[in-house]
Design an enzyme around this catalytic site. Sequence first.
Site, PDB file in Angstrom:
ATOM      1  N   HIS A  52       0.826  -1.224   0.000  1.00  0.00           N
ATOM      2  CA  HIS A  52       0.000   0.000   0.000  1.00  0.00           C
ATOM      3  C   HIS A  52       0.855   1.266   0.000  1.00  0.00           C
ATOM      4  O   HIS A  52       0.706   2.104  -0.898  1.00  0.00           O
ATOM      5  CB  HIS A  52      -0.973  -0.016   1.175  1.00  0.00           C
ATOM      6  CG  HIS A  52      -1.699   1.273   1.381  1.00  0.00           C
ATOM      7  ND1 HIS A  52      -2.547   1.807   0.438  1.00  0.00           N
ATOM      8  CD2 HIS A  52      -1.669   2.162   2.416  1.00  0.00           C
ATOM      9  CE1 HIS A  52      -3.024   2.959   0.886  1.00  0.00           C
ATOM     10  NE2 HIS A  52      -2.497   3.205   2.079  1.00  0.00           N
ATOM     11  N   HIS A  76       3.744   7.036   5.343  1.00  0.00           N
ATOM     12  CA  HIS A  76       2.544   7.754   5.777  1.00  0.00           C
ATOM     13  C   HIS A  76       1.693   6.995   6.793  1.00  0.00           C
ATOM     14  O   HIS A  76       0.923   7.604   7.529  1.00  0.00           O
ATOM     15  CB  HIS A  76       1.698   8.158   4.557  1.00  0.00           C
ATOM     16  CG  HIS A  76       0.864   7.053   3.979  1.00  0.00           C
ATOM     17  ND1 HIS A  76       1.341   6.167   3.040  1.00  0.00           N
ATOM     18  CD2 HIS A  76      -0.416   6.690   4.210  1.00  0.00           C
ATOM     19  CE1 HIS A  76       0.388   5.323   2.710  1.00  0.00           C
ATOM     20  NE2 HIS A  76      -0.695   5.615   3.406  1.00  0.00           N
ATOM     21  N   GLU A  80       0.545   5.825  12.489  1.00  0.00           N
ATOM     22  CA  GLU A  80      -0.800   5.347  12.818  1.00  0.00           C
ATOM     23  C   GLU A  80      -0.845   3.845  13.089  1.00  0.00           C
ATOM     24  O   GLU A  80      -1.509   3.399  14.025  1.00  0.00           O
ATOM     25  CB  GLU A  80      -1.758   5.691  11.672  1.00  0.00           C
ATOM     26  CG  GLU A  80      -3.188   5.254  11.921  1.00  0.00           C
ATOM     27  CD  GLU A  80      -4.088   5.590  10.752  1.00  0.00           C
ATOM     28  OE1 GLU A  80      -5.128   4.937  10.619  1.00  0.00           O
ATOM     29  OE2 GLU A  80      -3.745   6.505   9.965  1.00  0.00           O
ATOM     30  N   ASP A  81      -0.153   3.061  12.282  1.00  0.00           N
ATOM     31  CA  ASP A  81      -0.349   1.608  12.303  1.00  0.00           C
ATOM     32  C   ASP A  81       0.824   0.801  12.861  1.00  0.00           C
ATOM     33  O   ASP A  81       0.751  -0.427  12.902  1.00  0.00           O
ATOM     34  CB  ASP A  81      -0.647   1.111  10.877  1.00  0.00           C
ATOM     35  CG  ASP A  81      -1.992   1.619  10.367  1.00  0.00           C
ATOM     36  OD1 ASP A  81      -2.861   1.889  11.210  1.00  0.00           O
ATOM     37  OD2 ASP A  81      -2.156   1.767   9.147  1.00  0.00           O
ATOM     38  N   ASP A 143      -3.225   8.491  -1.137  1.00  0.00           N
ATOM     39  CA  ASP A 143      -3.595   7.418  -0.210  1.00  0.00           C
ATOM     40  C   ASP A 143      -5.043   6.984  -0.446  1.00  0.00           C
ATOM     41  O   ASP A 143      -5.358   5.800  -0.567  1.00  0.00           O
ATOM     42  CB  ASP A 143      -3.396   7.916   1.223  1.00  0.00           C
ATOM     43  CG  ASP A 143      -3.864   6.910   2.268  1.00  0.00           C
ATOM     44  OD1 ASP A 143      -3.628   5.706   2.080  1.00  0.00           O
ATOM     45  OD2 ASP A 143      -4.458   7.339   3.272  1.00  0.00           O
ATOM     46  N   ASP A 264     -23.574  16.503 -25.247  1.00  0.00           N
ATOM     47  CA  ASP A 264     -22.106  16.500 -25.384  1.00  0.00           C
ATOM     48  C   ASP A 264     -21.435  15.321 -24.660  1.00  0.00           C
ATOM     49  O   ASP A 264     -20.687  15.493 -23.728  1.00  0.00           O
ATOM     50  CB  ASP A 264     -21.485  17.843 -24.975  1.00  0.00           C
ATOM     51  CG  ASP A 264     -21.757  18.265 -23.541  1.00  0.00           C
ATOM     52  OD1 ASP A 264     -22.404  17.521 -22.805  1.00  0.00           O
ATOM     53  OD2 ASP A 264     -21.290  19.348 -23.160  1.00  0.00           O
TER      54      ASP A 264
END
Length: 736
Positions: A52, A76, A80-81, A143, A264
């Site tokens: 990822h 990134h 957080e993880d 992301d 269009d």
Amino acid sequence: MVTVEERYEHLEKTIRGYNISADFSLILSAYEYAREHHGAQMRRDGTPYITHPLQVAQIVAEMRLDSESIIAALLHDCIEDTNSTYEDIAKRFGVTVADIVDGVTKLTRVKYSTMEEEQMENLRKMLFAMSRDIRVILIKIADRLHNMRTMEYQTPAKQKKKAFETMEIYAPIAHRLGMQKVKWELEDLSLKYLDPVAYADINQKLEAASAEHDQFMSAVQSELTARLTELGIPNATVYGRVKHPYSIYRKMYAQEKTMEEVYDLFAFRVLVDSVADCYNVLGVVHDLYKPILGRFKDYIATPKPNMYQSLHTTVIGEDGIPFEVQIRTYDMHAIAEYGVAAHWKYKQGLRGERGERTYEWIRRLLENQEDADAEDFIHSLKIDMFSDEVFVFTPRGDVINLPAGATPIDFAYSIHSVIGNTMVGAKVNGRMVGFDYQLHNGDVVEISTSKAAHGPSRDWMKTAKSSEARSKIRQWFKRERKEENIAQGRSSFESELKRSGLTISQVTAPDALPNILKRVGFQTLDEMYAAIGYGGYTSLKAVNRIRDELLQLSRAAAVEKAAQEAAAAREVQEGKAPLPQKSKSEKGLIVEGLSNCLVKFSKCCTPVPGDPIVGFITRGYGVSVHRKDCPNADPDRRTAADQGRWIKVTWSDDVYEAYSTALEVVCKDRSNLLVDISTALSSCKVSVTSLNSHCTADGFAIFHLVISVTDSKQLEQVMRKLHNISSVMKVNRPAG
């Protein structure tokens, strides 16, 4: 199956293609750091999690961003993880990279009372980070783009939730930043999950007619290319495309047409070297094909705020088929595809003051929302940032962009707060107009001012469209008319109080007032009156919160009794004696250790039989029962003083036949939507006790339902039925 190593090699090759001087050793170090810290984490598609951040970095590289951006993209998710910290990243990769990663990181560790507040804080943090470093939002969008590309592996509920959020927040931000290519892909991927039937139908029809479309586009392309070559316009490139699925879907929805009737459907681009060539090509196009009146836009002379420049014209070919032609230079095309990512302040040409002015609108958004609560913040932000725009001129020829529907009031305050505060009249195209006149593209607006002006009217708050104007009007009243604000606010508040059947003596009672002030968030009643007076708070919101507080306080005696019984129960428990339980339930509930106590179901989460629940001894209404997943019952939010008031509650066998619970249904607005929702509810054989709905300016419908169900299984059946309705994007059980 592409290996992780091959993905990294592809990333490095992409970077070398546009930035041979990039810091490849540090990029490799960031990749190895991320791979080590994500370790054995896996994605839902079965691939290692490191794929990822690698793919996010690949998207960032395709935007041609610098080494710090690539490194931040690789890292990134680390804060957080994983167990990585801001300090770790700053020490190893520099403070700038750490700041970008921190800006991208979600606020997962912070608890919020409502979804609106959570969304507001995420947006506020994102905008604040954008105002300092635009690379934050570029990586955030990359992301989200990769997450949407792999959304097929998520649950249907999460697919709809993320797709709705993408359509509502990220695609409009990409549009505001001029990143059209990314915006189109985000919209198409979101539509795939929000309305899969329509998405499949559009794609199927496009595929079925692809041969016919290719033939038409090839003919126009050849004809136009030949004429440009004949006239000696150098280095011109012509190509055509069919509009994107979401663009077609939006036209079908807005105009209630079939795909065959969409105007269009085809768009052609002509890329040339210079601005002069753009206007020469425009003449060629209008000579070859018949232009449609009112369908020409010159974004070269008046660029959009996101730096977009192009000539747009819609014409009709020999076969009677209308199509759009966009004419721009190659430099303009790079900005049209990737917006700020193609030409941002960290690249040559956007340094210093010019670069800062480019992102000044982000800071203005934050400044205009300083005093707003969560609900107002989200609403105002959508108007300021995500709505359509109108471009008008000052008498000197300066272009001012305002939200669609803007009035002379918005125009005056966009020039300067003094102009707005002293405005006494307005002319549009030389003609006097009222302050509620809606401005149109190309209008020339002139504001008349006077030193003797009394200042803005309170009615201007309702007329103004932009939050900048409303914010400046509020500031004026807050600063200039404190006593008047208090008197005006008190009058409005007492009128609303009377409509609700309450009295001012109930509010000012010594035992109630401290709790009421805490509930509404003011130190004194005069502060609240002043806020209502200058428009920073509404009397309806104040009375609703006060009514809820008075309802809780009205049973103080019952609560005291419940608290005494709870204390006695704890003493028995500490003495190892068996804890007495009620032999007879209240409302289908058994409250451990208490008998003859009042029981109510919390309105914030409306539990039903089958839900895991917990009880709280309130200060005004006995035991309040919450779902365990309700934010108000979250153990992390409980204070030490309240720990003893949380108590075990269980469902008994003698539950009621029906329990009221609330649902929120968010939909893309369309005709017969209410009929379909009513039919689904009827088929589930549930009673509807309340149904409210409202439509938003951007075409969504939000339904608030209160229904009666027997248990959580029946509720799940109802939610599934609603989810399956076309145009329904998400069905929530409100909590918190």
